[in-house]
Enzyme design. Structure first.
Site, PDB file in Angstrom:
ATOM      1  N   TRP A 126       0.825  -1.211   0.000  1.00  0.00           N
ATOM      2  CA  TRP A 126       0.000   0.000   0.000  1.00  0.00           C
ATOM      3  C   TRP A 126       0.859   1.262   0.000  1.00  0.00           C
ATOM      4  CZ3 TRP A 126      -3.758   2.051  -2.003  1.00  0.00           C
ATOM      5  CH2 TRP A 126      -4.596   3.016  -1.432  1.00  0.00           C
ATOM      6  N   ARG A 159      12.645   0.589   5.473  1.00  0.00           N
ATOM      7  CA  ARG A 159      13.666   0.384   6.500  1.00  0.00           C
ATOM      8  C   ARG A 159      14.760  -0.577   6.056  1.00  0.00           C
ATOM      9  NH1 ARG A 159      10.815  -3.621  10.972  1.00  0.00           N
ATOM     10  NH2 ARG A 159      10.146  -5.241   9.503  1.00  0.00           N
ATOM     11  N   GLY A 189     -10.400   3.548   3.188  1.00  0.00           N
ATOM     12  CA  GLY A 189     -11.421   3.258   2.193  1.00  0.00           C
ATOM     13  C   GLY A 189     -11.227   1.889   1.580  1.00  0.00           C
ATOM     14  N   LYS A 216     -13.576  -3.162  10.633  1.00  0.00           N
ATOM     15  CA  LYS A 216     -13.993  -3.959   9.468  1.00  0.00           C
ATOM     16  C   LYS A 216     -13.163  -5.234   9.321  1.00  0.00           C
ATOM     17  CE  LYS A 216     -10.420  -2.644   6.632  1.00  0.00           C
ATOM     18  NZ  LYS A 216      -9.612  -3.406   5.669  1.00  0.00           N
ATOM     19  N   THR A 227     -13.655  -5.770   2.129  1.00  0.00           N
ATOM     20  CA  THR A 227     -12.849  -6.684   2.929  1.00  0.00           C
ATOM     21  C   THR A 227     -13.593  -7.977   3.242  1.00  0.00           C
ATOM     22  OG1 THR A 227     -11.834  -4.735   3.933  1.00  0.00           O
ATOM     23  CG2 THR A 227     -11.419  -6.824   5.009  1.00  0.00           C
ATOM     24  N   ASN A 275      -7.790 -10.969   6.050  1.00  0.00           N
ATOM     25  CA  ASN A 275      -8.713 -11.214   7.157  1.00  0.00           C
ATOM     26  C   ASN A 275      -9.787 -12.217   6.753  1.00  0.00           C
ATOM     27  OD1 ASN A 275      -7.888  -9.031   9.279  1.00  0.00           O
ATOM     28  ND2 ASN A 275      -7.893  -7.974   7.312  1.00  0.00           N
ATOM     29  N   GLU A 333      -4.319  -8.064  10.339  1.00  0.00           N
ATOM     30  CA  GLU A 333      -4.591  -6.954  11.254  1.00  0.00           C
ATOM     31  C   GLU A 333      -5.782  -7.229  12.168  1.00  0.00           C
ATOM     32  OE1 GLU A 333      -2.860  -4.260  11.769  1.00  0.00           O
ATOM     33  OE2 GLU A 333      -2.000  -3.447   9.930  1.00  0.00           O
TER      34      GLU A 333
END
Length: 379
Positions: A30, A50, A152, A214, A271, A279, A304
């Site tokens: 993303w 990183r 979004g 969500k 999602t 998920n 997540e």
């Protein structure tokens, strides 16, 4: 050293219009997609990761082959692993790292980010232990910097490939500041292209709560799909999950109206409906009876909603908000509750009214034998 050494002119900082130089922290899918979108919108972009070796590979190939294969990086994107250099030269910064790293990233940014440079958070979640939204964490670690959030229904590969995509950007609208001079409006102008359409909101809380909850609802949808249930079940979970998001947002000072927008119902629907979602995929595998350690072929995939199942329900309990779907997911993932028995409980709780004002509660009429049969249909 110039993090924006792309050979392109930059506009510098003004009080209105798009930001000329945008720093992006986080070179995952993303983060890379947002860097590409900003570059296509005409911005000079510094994408900061990183891992120096990974950044060198991206520079050589002009592609993020690991996280966003097939998408060429425009020439206006400079790549760097030096957070301080990127921060000092940015007119605005997007933080696109996992939610559990937001505090550490903001703390690292603090000493090197010039005064007043705005920060937009693109992570979705609630901090474990504190119950803070991402914007609350940033406000603690970056005092004096305007804070916004971008959320979004946005799968990174689709947005980067140019599929028509819309998202919401939220920030405060301070008194005395013209709407077009707010962080949300200026970032919308900075990222808007023919393919990427931003909307603007002044409800940071509502936008962030939608993104945090969500993922938990998507795991529930996946569990039921994996157990063999169909579209009716998914639609019910999405709709009632949306109501849980509204209740929590309202309890935190957000607006229910916001949750009906892109950052709420839009993100929730996406999602909960595509196996692109980690998920939903986790839920499907668990619903089929697979052990958590064996999901994703044993690979350590970050989901997540797994951590947020705890932080969301902890916060809801603290605020006195009833969130039965989120509680069911927490019980299964973290408390050893059987999927079948837990969802049988969820479906046969007392009957309620959809208009909350009715305050109705009726004992569910299903006999114990039916509840037992429902529980036994699932692994």
């Amino acid at each position: 050293m110039n993090a924006f050494d792309t050979g392109l002119a930059t506009t510098g900082e003004t009080r209105e219009g798009p930001y000329g130089r945008i720093g992006v922290v986080g070179a995952g899918a993303w983060g890379t997609a947002l860097a590409v979108i900003a570059a296509r919108a005409g911005r000079s972009v510094a994408l900061c990761g990183r891992d120096a070796a990974a950044i060198a590979e991206m520079e050589a190939a002009r592609e993020n082959a690991r996280y966003l294969p097939g998408i060429a990086l425009p020439g206006s994107i400079a790549l760097t692993d030096d957070l301080a250099v990127m921060a000092r030269q940015s007119d605005a910064v997007l933080i696109v790292t996992p939610s559990e790293t937001i505090r550490a990233v903001c703390r690292a940014l603090g000493p090197c980010l010039p005064a007043g440079v705005p920060v937009v958070l693109c992570a979705k979640g609630i901090e474990a232990g504190t119950g803070l939204l991402m914007s609350d964490i940033a406000a603690e670690e970056l005092p004096g910097h305007p804070i916004g959030a971008l959320s979004g229904p946005t799968f990174a590969d689709e947005a980067a490939a140019g599929h028509l995509t819309a998202a919401t950007i939220a920030s405060d609208f301070p008194e005395g500041v013209a709407p077009g001079e707010t962080l949300a409006a200026r970032m919308a102008l900075s990222l808007g292209t023919a393919n990427f359409r931003p909307y603007v909101s002044d409800d940071l809380v509502g936008v962030e709560v939608g993104g945090a909850v969500k993922n938990v609802v998507a795991i529930a949808c996946g569990m039921m799909e994996g157990a063999g249930f169909a579209a009716n079940t998914r639609a019910a979970l999405i709709t009632r999950g949306l109501d849980e998001i509204k209740r929590l947002a309202e309890a935190l000072g957000g607006r229910r109206e916001t949750v009906t927008g892109l950052s709420g119902v839009g993100d929730l629907t996406l999602t909960c409906s595509s196996t692109h979602s980690r998920n939903l995929s986790l839920g499907i595998q668990l619903g089929r009876g697979r052990r958590r350690a064996d999901c994703f072929d044993g690979r350590p995939v970050v989901v997540e909603g797994e951590a947020n199942a705890i932080s969301v329900t902890d916060l809801a309990r603290m605020k006195g908000v009833d969130m039965p779907i989120a509680e069911a997911v927490r019980a299964i993932l973290h408390e050893g509750a059987p999927i079948g028995r837990t969802f049988a409980w969820l479906w046969t709780r007392p009957i309620e009214a959809e208009p909350r004002a009715l305050r109705l509660s009726l004992d569910h009429p299903a006999p114990e034998s039916q509840v037992r049969d429902l529980a036994e249909r699932m692994p």
